[in-house]
Scaffold this active site. Sequence first.
Site, PDB file in Angstrom:
ATOM      1  N   HIS A 200       0.932  -1.213   0.106  1.00 26.53           N
ATOM      2  CA  HIS A 200      -0.109  -0.013   0.210  1.00 26.53           C
ATOM      3  C   HIS A 200       1.071   1.159  -0.034  1.00 26.53           C
ATOM      4  O   HIS A 200       1.810   1.534   0.915  1.00 26.53           O
ATOM      5  CB  HIS A 200      -0.892  -0.073   1.288  1.00 26.53           C
ATOM      6  CG  HIS A 200      -1.726   0.957   1.199  1.00 26.53           C
ATOM      7  ND1 HIS A 200      -3.254   1.100   0.632  1.00 26.53           N
ATOM      8  CD2 HIS A 200      -1.564   2.497   1.630  1.00 26.53           C
ATOM      9  CE1 HIS A 200      -3.611   2.419   0.935  1.00 26.53           C
ATOM     10  NE2 HIS A 200      -2.948   3.077   1.452  1.00 26.53           N
ATOM     11  N   CYS A 201       0.671   2.096  -0.777  1.00 25.79           N
ATOM     12  CA  CYS A 201       1.681   3.051  -1.186  1.00 25.79           C
ATOM     13  C   CYS A 201       0.856   4.359  -0.778  1.00 25.79           C
ATOM     14  O   CYS A 201      -0.003   4.821  -1.643  1.00 25.79           O
ATOM     15  CB  CYS A 201       2.176   3.280  -2.674  1.00 25.79           C
ATOM     16  SG  CYS A 201       3.396   4.705  -3.002  1.00 25.79           S
TER      17      CYS A 201
END
Length: 367
Positions: A200-201
């Site tokens: 998850h960026c």
Amino acid sequence: MKNCEYQQIDPQALPTQTPPPPPLQEEKEEEEEEGGEKREEPRRPRRKWEVFPGKNRFYCDGRIIVARQGGVLPLTLGLILVTCGLFFVFDCPFLVKHLTSCIPFIGGGLFVFVVITLLQTSFTDPGILPRATPDEAAEIEKQIDTTGNSSYRPPPRTKEVVINQQVVKLKYCFTCKMFRPPRTSHCSLCDNCVERFDHHCPWVGNCVGKRNYRFFYTFIVSLSFLTAFIFGCVTTHLSLRAQGGKGLVFALQESPGSAVELVICFFSVWSILGLSGFHTYLVASNLTTNEDIKGSWSGKGGEDVTNPYSHKNIFINCCAVLCGPMPPSLIDRRGFLPSDESVQTASVDIELPTQATKSEINVFIRP
């Protein structure tokens, strides 16, 4: 004449005006006159994104999906816009005059490509898997209980499958009520199971998975080229202005925007280049960030394991990850809900008004 007229008015003889019936009673009388048929206002058909269980936000009628926690996506976009804007204002005119007119075209092309790939990464479904329906979850629990015992037992945590002669464990997701497919993981921030989950960026405000990893990779690689290009142009610009014994201070005073670009590019280019190199290694090995951090195929536990998804060829791995066909979205976020499910999901909203209406009807029509 006026006194006579007033004396003839008798208040008790005036006809009493009956109060108008309440709107609900009028509607009921009209329904009784029409044969007792009840009219219902047609409900607007609801789309699936309106009742989506994950922690996501949808825009443009479900066409755009982002994480509920947007992260620092506005900061990422703002840094790119500010840096490139200063570059085109302060550096390009000087470099076009003293070097070549190709510099604005190269910088503009890289800038457009970076912004497009960033928005594609942020607004694309990363590969979210739909949650199991109650019937599917119950069927899984029935398959687990092979002894015929009716008592409830929680489903097992893992299931083993064989992929390319390698045993892979599938974990059961108690949130989505299903066994996760290979390389799938549940994102705690988005509350979804994402196929080929990478990470998850927060910089793009979305998960990176099977459907948007190619956009993410091209974004960080093109951003590396853009940052290095601007950094090189700024240093060249300042060095040319400082020639003739004028010094760096004079050059910065003549072009103050270049100082801002120099600071931003200097502190960001190293991390962006390192991130691009790391993901180039992952693409060449057909690995994900999640698998590399956990050491799933590194044999750290003393087991003889190999990556079952690798094609043992760097070129084939790169083509499989970046050039394969785009898989379709499985959540069908713009599809319409069935009529029974739409009524069920909307029952919470209309439950209290409906009960109040019934009580008002009882009050008004009570003899």
